[in-house]
Design a protein around this motif. Structure first.
Motif, PDB file in Angstrom:
ATOM      1  N   ARG A 122       0.834  -1.206   0.000  1.00 19.97           N
ATOM      2  CA  ARG A 122       0.000   0.000   0.000  1.00 19.97           C
ATOM      3  C   ARG A 122       0.868   1.256   0.000  1.00 19.97           C
ATOM      4  NH1 ARG A 122      -3.783   0.254   4.679  1.00 19.97           N
ATOM      5  NH2 ARG A 122      -4.905   1.746   3.375  1.00 19.97           N
ATOM      6  N   GLU A 123       1.937   1.235   0.801  1.00 23.56           N
ATOM      7  CA  GLU A 123       2.807   2.406   0.865  1.00 23.56           C
ATOM      8  C   GLU A 123       3.533   2.638  -0.457  1.00 23.56           C
ATOM      9  OE1 GLU A 123       5.295   1.632   4.206  1.00 23.56           O
ATOM     10  OE2 GLU A 123       3.803   2.334   5.669  1.00 23.56           O
ATOM     11  N   ALA A 124       3.898   1.559  -1.148  1.00 22.30           N
ATOM     12  CA  ALA A 124       4.569   1.701  -2.442  1.00 22.30           C
ATOM     13  C   ALA A 124       3.658   2.388  -3.451  1.00 22.30           C
ATOM     14  CB  ALA A 124       5.001   0.334  -2.963  1.00 22.30           C
ATOM     15  N   LEU A 125       2.384   2.043  -3.462  1.00 24.78           N
ATOM     16  CA  LEU A 125       1.438   2.702  -4.357  1.00 24.78           C
ATOM     17  C   LEU A 125       1.274   4.172  -3.990  1.00 24.78           C
ATOM     18  CD1 LEU A 125      -1.348  -0.006  -4.774  1.00 24.78           C
ATOM     19  CD2 LEU A 125       0.135   0.901  -6.566  1.00 24.78           C
ATOM     20  N   ALA A 126       1.235   4.455  -2.693  1.00 22.91           N
ATOM     21  CA  ALA A 126       1.078   5.844  -2.260  1.00 22.91           C
ATOM     22  C   ALA A 126       2.292   6.685  -2.654  1.00 22.91           C
ATOM     23  CB  ALA A 126       0.860   5.896  -0.748  1.00 22.91           C
ATOM     24  N   ARG A 127       3.491   6.106  -2.525  1.00 20.67           N
ATOM     25  CA  ARG A 127       4.714   6.852  -2.858  1.00 20.67           C
ATOM     26  C   ARG A 127       4.895   7.007  -4.364  1.00 20.67           C
ATOM     27  NH1 ARG A 127       7.062   3.480   1.063  1.00 20.67           N
ATOM     28  NH2 ARG A 127       7.915   2.197  -0.619  1.00 20.67           N
ATOM     29  N   GLY A 128       4.496   5.989  -5.112  1.00 20.71           N
ATOM     30  CA  GLY A 128       4.805   5.969  -6.535  1.00 20.71           C
ATOM     31  C   GLY A 128       3.739   6.557  -7.431  1.00 20.71           C
ATOM     32  N   THR A 129       2.638   7.018  -6.853  1.00 22.71           N
ATOM     33  CA  THR A 129       1.569   7.615  -7.654  1.00 22.71           C
ATOM     34  C   THR A 129       1.208   8.980  -7.085  1.00 22.71           C
ATOM     35  OG1 THR A 129      -0.164   6.579  -6.312  1.00 22.71           O
ATOM     36  CG2 THR A 129       0.614   5.356  -8.229  1.00 22.71           C
ATOM     37  N   ALA A 130       0.553   9.794  -7.904  1.00 24.18           N
ATOM     38  CA  ALA A 130       0.233  11.160  -7.481  1.00 24.18           C
ATOM     39  C   ALA A 130      -1.030  11.238  -6.638  1.00 24.18           C
ATOM     40  CB  ALA A 130       0.090  12.050  -8.719  1.00 24.18           C
ATOM     41  N   ASP A 131      -2.004  10.363  -6.886  1.00 22.21           N
ATOM     42  CA  ASP A 131      -3.329  10.583  -6.308  1.00 22.21           C
ATOM     43  C   ASP A 131      -3.886   9.444  -5.457  1.00 22.21           C
ATOM     44  OD1 ASP A 131      -3.508  13.070  -7.631  1.00 22.21           O
ATOM     45  OD2 ASP A 131      -4.147  12.066  -9.479  1.00 22.21           O
ATOM     46  N   LEU A 132      -3.217   8.292  -5.414  1.00 22.77           N
ATOM     47  CA  LEU A 132      -3.849   7.155  -4.740  1.00 22.77           C
ATOM     48  C   LEU A 132      -3.868   7.301  -3.222  1.00 22.77           C
ATOM     49  CD1 LEU A 132      -2.671   4.055  -6.812  1.00 22.77           C
ATOM     50  CD2 LEU A 132      -4.891   5.194  -6.821  1.00 22.77           C
ATOM     51  N   GLY A 133      -2.769   7.752  -2.635  1.00 22.05           N
ATOM     52  CA  GLY A 133      -2.720   7.886  -1.184  1.00 22.05           C
ATOM     53  C   GLY A 133      -2.818   6.543  -0.490  1.00 22.05           C
ATOM     54  N   LEU A 134      -3.350   6.563   0.749  1.00 22.38           N
ATOM     55  CA  LEU A 134      -3.489   5.344   1.551  1.00 22.38           C
ATOM     56  C   LEU A 134      -4.940   5.145   1.998  1.00 22.38           C
ATOM     57  CD1 LEU A 134      -0.298   5.431   3.807  1.00 22.38           C
ATOM     58  CD2 LEU A 134      -0.901   3.637   2.174  1.00 22.38           C
ATOM     59  N   PRO A 135      -5.876   5.114   1.076  1.00 23.23           N
ATOM     60  CA  PRO A 135      -7.264   4.901   1.491  1.00 23.23           C
ATOM     61  C   PRO A 135      -7.470   3.481   1.999  1.00 23.23           C
ATOM     62  CG  PRO A 135      -7.097   4.766  -0.884  1.00 23.23           C
ATOM     63  CD  PRO A 135      -5.740   5.190  -0.381  1.00 23.23           C
ATOM     64  N   ASP A 136      -8.362   3.340   2.962  1.00 18.30           N
ATOM     65  CA  ASP A 136      -8.673   2.015   3.483  1.00 18.30           C
ATOM     66  C   ASP A 136      -9.839   1.437   2.697  1.00 18.30           C
ATOM     67  OD1 ASP A 136      -8.360  -0.187   5.019  1.00 18.30           O
ATOM     68  OD2 ASP A 136      -8.939   0.734   6.920  1.00 18.30           O
ATOM     69  N   GLY A 137     -10.063   0.157   2.867  1.00 12.98           N
ATOM     70  CA  GLY A 137     -11.169  -0.484   2.169  1.00 12.98           C
ATOM     71  C   GLY A 137     -11.414  -1.870   2.717  1.00 12.98           C
ATOM     72  N   ALA A 138     -12.628  -2.344   2.549  1.00 12.74           N
ATOM     73  CA  ALA A 138     -12.996  -3.679   3.019  1.00 12.74           C
ATOM     74  C   ALA A 138     -12.692  -4.711   1.940  1.00 12.74           C
ATOM     75  CB  ALA A 138     -14.481  -3.710   3.374  1.00 12.74           C
ATOM     76  N   THR A 139     -12.586  -5.966   2.364  1.00 13.99           N
ATOM     77  CA  THR A 139     -12.433  -7.035   1.381  1.00 13.99           C
ATOM     78  C   THR A 139     -13.744  -7.189   0.612  1.00 13.99           C
ATOM     79  OG1 THR A 139     -13.052  -8.671   3.054  1.00 13.99           O
ATOM     80  CG2 THR A 139     -10.704  -8.265   2.725  1.00 13.99           C
ATOM     81  N   ALA A 140     -13.621  -7.473  -0.663  1.00 10.94           N
ATOM     82  CA  ALA A 140     -14.803  -7.573  -1.515  1.00 10.94           C
ATOM     83  C   ALA A 140     -14.497  -8.477  -2.696  1.00 10.94           C
ATOM     84  CB  ALA A 140     -15.219  -6.187  -2.010  1.00 10.94           C
ATOM     85  N   THR A 141     -15.521  -9.135  -3.217  1.00 14.32           N
ATOM     86  CA  THR A 141     -15.340  -9.959  -4.409  1.00 14.32           C
ATOM     87  C   THR A 141     -14.932  -9.096  -5.591  1.00 14.32           C
ATOM     88  OG1 THR A 141     -17.011 -11.499  -3.595  1.00 14.32           O
ATOM     89  CG2 THR A 141     -16.450 -11.630  -5.935  1.00 14.32           C
ATOM     90  N   PHE A 142     -15.629  -7.969  -5.751  1.00 14.18           N
ATOM     91  CA  PHE A 142     -15.280  -6.990  -6.773  1.00 14.18           C
ATOM     92  C   PHE A 142     -15.170  -5.631  -6.090  1.00 14.18           C
ATOM     93  CE2 PHE A 142     -17.685 -10.277  -9.083  1.00 14.18           C
ATOM     94  CZ  PHE A 142     -16.710 -10.666  -9.993  1.00 14.18           C
ATOM     95  N   ALA A 143     -13.963  -5.073  -6.081  1.00  9.35           N
ATOM     96  CA  ALA A 143     -13.742  -3.797  -5.403  1.00  9.35           C
ATOM     97  C   ALA A 143     -14.436  -2.670  -6.159  1.00  9.35           C
ATOM     98  CB  ALA A 143     -12.247  -3.527  -5.303  1.00  9.35           C
ATOM     99  N   ARG A 144     -15.132  -1.798  -5.401  1.00  3.95           N
ATOM    100  CA  ARG A 144     -15.883  -0.722  -6.044  1.00  3.95           C
ATOM    101  C   ARG A 144     -15.486   0.653  -5.513  1.00  3.95           C
ATOM    102  NH1 ARG A 144     -22.120  -2.046  -6.270  1.00  3.95           N
ATOM    103  NH2 ARG A 144     -21.865  -2.314  -4.014  1.00  3.95           N
ATOM    104  N   SER A 145     -14.286   0.733  -4.961  1.00  2.00           N
ATOM    105  CA  SER A 145     -13.707   2.022  -4.586  1.00  2.00           C
ATOM    106  C   SER A 145     -12.198   1.879  -4.672  1.00  2.00           C
ATOM    107  CB  SER A 145     -14.120   2.426  -3.165  1.00  2.00           C
ATOM    108  OG  SER A 145     -13.487   1.585  -2.206  1.00  2.00           O
ATOM    109  N   THR A 146     -11.494   3.004  -4.707  1.00  2.00           N
ATOM    110  CA  THR A 146     -10.037   2.945  -4.801  1.00  2.00           C
ATOM    111  C   THR A 146      -9.445   2.248  -3.583  1.00  2.00           C
ATOM    112  OG1 THR A 146      -9.969   4.947  -6.144  1.00  2.00           O
ATOM    113  CG2 THR A 146      -7.937   4.327  -5.014  1.00  2.00           C
ATOM    114  N   GLY A 147      -9.981   2.558  -2.405  1.00  2.00           N
ATOM    115  CA  GLY A 147      -9.486   1.911  -1.197  1.00  2.00           C
ATOM    116  C   GLY A 147      -9.670   0.408  -1.249  1.00  2.00           C
ATOM    117  N   GLU A 148     -10.861  -0.030  -1.658  1.00  2.00           N
ATOM    118  CA  GLU A 148     -11.110  -1.464  -1.778  1.00  2.00           C
ATOM    119  C   GLU A 148     -10.210  -2.098  -2.834  1.00  2.00           C
ATOM    120  OE1 GLU A 148     -15.207  -2.262  -2.506  1.00  2.00           O
ATOM    121  OE2 GLU A 148     -15.812  -1.904  -0.422  1.00  2.00           O
ATOM    122  N   ALA A 149      -9.983  -1.391  -3.934  1.00  2.00           N
ATOM    123  CA  ALA A 149      -9.147  -1.935  -5.006  1.00  2.00           C
ATOM    124  C   ALA A 149      -7.712  -2.143  -4.530  1.00  2.00           C
ATOM    125  CB  ALA A 149      -9.182  -1.001  -6.214  1.00  2.00           C
TER     126      ALA A 149
END
Length: 251
Positions: free
Chosen positions: A147-174
């Motif tokens: 998660r931290e690697a995505l936050a550091r290496g991208t401009a907009d993703l950050g560290l959003p949280d999310g629940a486990t899901a069969t199909f993720a429907r938010s950036t945090g879930e993804a």
């Protein structure tokens, strides 16, 4: 003889106090609070020996040595063979001491074909044969590091949280579900490799701070072979401490 076991991981210290084969106490200590650990142990028999595994670096080793200045700490180092485990690394001394201790602990607990998974800051997935041969393994970033690697290496993703899901429907879930899919996928890939190599049923020993997060994400076939165990590194250190005590008693 009372023996203090220390597992200095990347984020925190785990410890256990043994009297012979008996576990008297165990716990976790933040590195910022190491100076207070001897006082925590005061109600128990005085520490006579210390066996430690350190992957946190020399600064932590120095801190630990300062806690017990009168007692030399025996630092575990990987070797070609020890406690019924043979090290298959091309250069055995390069294997992390924590992985080596976990393999020794796993071998003491089960004498079958094993996948030894340590899910911490990094996740290691190691193959151990029924004859005690460490065949090799993989190291991948752990859940937090992904998660931290995505936050550091991208401009907009950050560290959003999310629940486990069969199909993720938010950036945090993804992000959360992507990291869990990568971790469970690494376990599944190594499981398939070891199963094909051995031609037998393989058990999975899963330990570490993210074990509870990863276990529900494993496919049913792997979940059926899963054994959760806390503090596998400490179990390996305990095995070595007991062997040393037995050798001293018979000398």
């Amino acid at each position: 003889m009372s023996c203090l076991l220390l597992d200095a991981g990347n984020t925190r210290l785990k410890w256990a106090l043994l009297d012979g084969p008996h576990w008297l106490a165990q716990g976790v200590c933040a590195y910022a609070e190491l100076a207070g650990l001897p006082a925590q142990l005061a109600p128990w028999p005085a520490v006579q020996r210390i066996l430690a595994c350190n992957v946190a670096g020399p600064a932590v080793a120095k801190q630990l040595a300062a806690c017990w200045p009168a007692l030399p700490i025996a630092w575990l180092k990987s070797s070609a063979a020890q406690a019924g485990v043979r090290n298959g690394y091309l250069r055995p001394e390069q294997l992390g001491a924590d992985r080596w201790a976990a393999l020794i602990g796993a071998r003491a607990l089960r004498q079958t074909d094993l996948l030894v998974v340590m899910a911490g800051t990094a996740m290691t997935v190691d193959a151990l044969s029924s004859t005690g041969e460490f065949l090799g393994g993989v190291i991948v970033p752990g859940f937090r590091l992904m998660r931290e690697a995505l936050a550091r290496g991208t401009a907009d993703l950050g560290l959003p949280d999310g629940a486990t899901a069969t199909f993720a429907r938010s950036t945090g879930e993804a992000i959360v579900n992507g990291a869990l899919a990568a971790l469970s996928g690494a376990i599944a890939q190594q499981y398939a490799q070891l199963s094909a190599y051995s031609g037998r049923s393989v058990q999975i020993l899963l330990s570490g701070g993210d074990a509870a997060r990863i276990a529900p994400c494993l496919p049913p076939a792997l979940a059926a072979q899963l054994i959760r165990i806390d503090n596998l590194v400490l179990h390996g250190l305990a095995q070595l401490a007991q062997r040393d005590s037995n050798q001293e008693a018979s000398a």
